[in-house]
Motif scaffolding. Structure first.
Motif, mmCIF file in Angstrom:
data_model
loop_
_atom_site.group_PDB
_atom_site.id
_atom_site.type_symbol
_atom_site.label_atom_id
_atom_site.label_comp_id
_atom_site.label_asym_id
_atom_site.label_seq_id
_atom_site.Cartn_x
_atom_site.Cartn_y
_atom_site.Cartn_z
ATOM 1 N N THR A 1 -6.297 48.988 39.550
ATOM 2 C CA THR A 1 -7.481 48.809 38.234
ATOM 3 C C THR A 1 -6.968 49.512 36.941
ATOM 4 O OG1 THR A 1 -8.981 48.398 40.005
ATOM 5 C CG2 THR A 1 -9.769 48.639 37.598
ATOM 6 N N VAL A 2 -6.537 50.593 37.024
ATOM 7 C CA VAL A 2 -6.500 51.551 35.936
ATOM 8 C C VAL A 2 -4.848 51.802 35.492
ATOM 9 C CG1 VAL A 2 -8.345 52.798 36.285
ATOM 10 C CG2 VAL A 2 -6.255 53.740 37.219
ATOM 11 N N ALA A 3 -3.994 50.982 36.500
ATOM 12 C CA ALA A 3 -2.502 51.386 36.133
ATOM 13 C C ALA A 3 -2.174 50.493 34.993
ATOM 14 C CB ALA A 3 -1.689 51.156 37.329
ATOM 15 N N ASP A 4 -1.270 50.938 34.080
ATOM 16 C CA ASP A 4 -0.577 50.225 32.895
ATOM 17 C C ASP A 4 0.608 49.209 33.570
ATOM 18 O OD1 ASP A 4 -2.352 51.199 31.033
ATOM 19 O OD2 ASP A 4 -1.472 52.854 30.811
ATOM 20 N N ASP A 5 1.221 49.900 34.715
ATOM 21 C CA ASP A 5 2.509 49.385 34.899
ATOM 22 C C ASP A 5 2.511 49.340 36.570
ATOM 23 O OD1 ASP A 5 5.090 48.274 35.805
ATOM 24 O OD2 ASP A 5 6.062 49.467 34.250
ATOM 25 N N ILE A 6 2.744 48.446 37.563
ATOM 26 C CA ILE A 6 2.797 48.309 38.747
ATOM 27 C C ILE A 6 3.808 49.399 39.298
ATOM 28 C CG2 ILE A 6 4.650 46.599 39.001
ATOM 29 C CD1 ILE A 6 3.080 45.760 41.575
ATOM 30 N N ALA A 7 4.957 49.872 38.467
ATOM 31 C CA ALA A 7 5.944 51.068 38.729
ATOM 32 C C ALA A 7 5.091 52.049 39.063
ATOM 33 C CB ALA A 7 6.891 51.097 37.770
ATOM 34 N N GLU A 8 4.074 52.583 38.299
ATOM 35 C CA GLU A 8 3.327 53.485 38.577
ATOM 36 C C GLU A 8 2.633 53.693 40.037
ATOM 37 O OE1 GLU A 8 0.010 53.971 35.741
ATOM 38 O OE2 GLU A 8 1.241 53.472 33.941
ATOM 39 N N ILE A 9 2.337 52.457 40.516
ATOM 40 C CA ILE A 9 1.942 52.645 42.123
ATOM 41 C C ILE A 9 2.917 53.336 42.945
ATOM 42 C CG2 ILE A 9 0.767 51.290 43.834
ATOM 43 C CD1 ILE A 9 -0.665 51.467 41.535
ATOM 44 N N PHE A 10 4.356 52.969 42.790
ATOM 45 C CA PHE A 10 5.416 53.358 43.691
ATOM 46 C C PHE A 10 6.129 54.602 43.072
ATOM 47 C CE2 PHE A 10 4.656 48.818 44.350
ATOM 48 C CZ PHE A 10 4.582 48.634 45.506
ATOM 49 N N ASP A 11 5.751 55.113 42.027
ATOM 50 C CA ASP A 11 6.304 56.433 41.371
ATOM 51 C C ASP A 11 6.445 57.406 42.779
ATOM 52 O OD1 ASP A 11 6.781 55.328 39.233
ATOM 53 O OD2 ASP A 11 5.220 56.398 38.069
ATOM 54 N N GLU A 12 7.343 58.537 42.455
ATOM 55 C CA GLU A 12 7.256 59.566 43.494
ATOM 56 C C GLU A 12 6.253 60.283 43.374
ATOM 57 O OE1 GLU A 12 9.760 60.641 45.547
ATOM 58 O OE2 GLU A 12 10.840 58.897 45.138
ATOM 59 N N SER A 13 5.535 60.274 42.442
ATOM 60 C CA SER A 13 4.144 61.148 42.654
ATOM 61 C C SER A 13 2.783 60.016 42.278
ATOM 62 C CB SER A 13 4.004 62.052 41.280
ATOM 63 O OG SER A 13 4.220 61.531 40.116
ATOM 64 N N GLY A 14 3.290 58.799 42.691
ATOM 65 C CA GLY A 14 2.207 57.970 42.535
ATOM 66 C C GLY A 14 1.179 57.986 43.832
ATOM 67 N N PRO A 15 0.286 56.822 43.937
ATOM 68 C CA PRO A 15 -0.780 56.938 44.877
ATOM 69 C C PRO A 15 -0.454 56.625 46.126
ATOM 70 C CG PRO A 15 -0.984 54.977 43.456
ATOM 71 C CD PRO A 15 -0.034 55.785 42.995
ATOM 72 N N ILE A 16 0.666 55.921 46.330
ATOM 73 C CA ILE A 16 1.044 55.604 47.818
ATOM 74 C C ILE A 16 1.792 56.863 48.560
ATOM 75 C CG2 ILE A 16 2.994 54.284 49.195
ATOM 76 C CD1 ILE A 16 2.619 52.024 47.358
ATOM 77 N N GLU A 17 2.640 57.536 47.884
ATOM 78 C CA GLU A 17 3.203 58.813 48.211
ATOM 79 C C GLU A 17 2.110 59.921 48.344
ATOM 80 O OE1 GLU A 17 6.289 61.824 46.202
ATOM 81 O OE2 GLU A 17 7.394 60.206 47.405
#
Length: 223
Positions: free
Chosen positions: A32-48
Motif C-alpha cells: 500500500t505504501v511502497a513506491d516501487d515493487i522492488a522495495e518489497i524484495f530489497d535486502e532490507s525489505g519486508p519479505i526478508e
C-alpha cells in the motif's frame, strides 16, 4: 514395561492460519505504501524482515519451552534458529570488520576482541550443527521414525536449499559460460526472498504445533 504417557496433539490449522495472516497483512501494508515493487524484495525489505522475525520467533519459542520444562537438551534448535534469524538481518556482519563466518575476520587485522567473539559464536554454531546431525537428523533418516510435525521441517529445508541455489544465480552460472538476462536475475532474486519466507513460515509452524508435553523431534521413550 511402562506405557508412555499420552501425547497431547495440536490442530495444525489455527497456528498456520495466524502465521500466514500476519505475513499477508504485513505485505499488504507494504504494498500500500511502497513506491516501487522492488522495495518489497530489497535486502532490507519486508519479505526478508518477515523471514527474520519468524525465525527469531521460532528460536525464542523453543528457548521459552526449554526454560519452562527445565530441559536444555534441545538448545541447538534455539541457537540455530536464532542464528538464522539474525543472519537474515545481517547481524553476522554488523559488529565486526568482516562477518563472523568470514575467514578474513580471523586472518586479517581485526581487533582481537572481535576475533575472540567471532570464534566463540562460530564454535557455538558448529557445536549446534553437529548436535543436530548426530541427535536428530540421523534419526529422521529412518522414514519410519517420521512424525507429522517433521514434514514442515523437511519442506523448509528443501525450500532453503532451492533459495540458496537461486541466490546470485548469474554469478554462479558465469564460470560455466552461461549468461543470465537481467530479467531472469531479478526474478530469481525475488523468488529467493519469497521462498525463504515460505520456509520460515513452515519452521515457525512446526514449532507452534509441537506438543509442550513432549520434546520436539525426540526419540521414542525407552522401556
Amino acid at each position: 514395561m511402562k506405557s508412555p504417557a499420552p501425547v497431547r496433539r495440536r490442530n495444525a490449522g489455527p497456528p498456520l492460519a495466524i502465521i500466514c495472516l500476519i505475513a499477508l497483512l504485513a505485505l499488504l501494508l507494504q504494498l500500500t505504501v511502497a513506491d516501487d515493487i522492488a522495495e518489497i524484495f530489497d535486502e532490507s525489505g519486508p519479505i526478508e524482515r518477515l523471514s527474520a522475525i519468524f525465525l527469531l520467533a521460532a528460536g525464542i519459542w523453543v528457548g521459552w519451552r526449554m526454560i519452562r520444562r527445565g530441559d536444555a537438551s534441545h538448545w541447538h534448535f534455539a541457537v540455530l534458529l536464532l542464528a538464522a534469524g539474525l543472519r537474515e538481518l545481517d547481524w553476522d556482519k554488523a559488529f565486526t570488520q568482516s562477518g563472523v563466518l568470514s575467514l578474513r575476520l580471523y586472518s586479517g587485522d581485526a581487533p582481537m576482541v572481535q576475533k575472540i567473539a567471532g570464534a566463540v559464536i562460530l564454535l557455538a554454531l558448529i557445536a549446534a550443527g553437529l548436535r543436530l546431525l548426530r541427535r536428530d537428523l540421523r534419526v529422521r533418516l529412518r522414514l519410519t521414525a517420521w512424525q507429522g510435525r517433521d514434514l514442515p521441517v523437511a519442506g523448509a529445508i528443501c525450500l532453503f536449499v532451492v533459495a540458496k541455489t537461486l541466490d546470485g544465480l548469474a554469478r554462479k552460472l558465469a564460470p560455466w559460460g552461461i549468461e543470465v538476462s537481467q530479467q531472469v536475475s531479478t526474478i530469481s532474486g525475488r523468488a529467493e526472498e519469497a521462498i525463504e519466507l515460505l520456509a520460515a513460515i513452515l519452521i515457525l509452524q512446526a514449532v507452534a504445533v509441537a506438543s509442550p508435553d513432549r520434546r520436539p523431534w525426540s526419540r521414542k521413550p525407552r522401556c
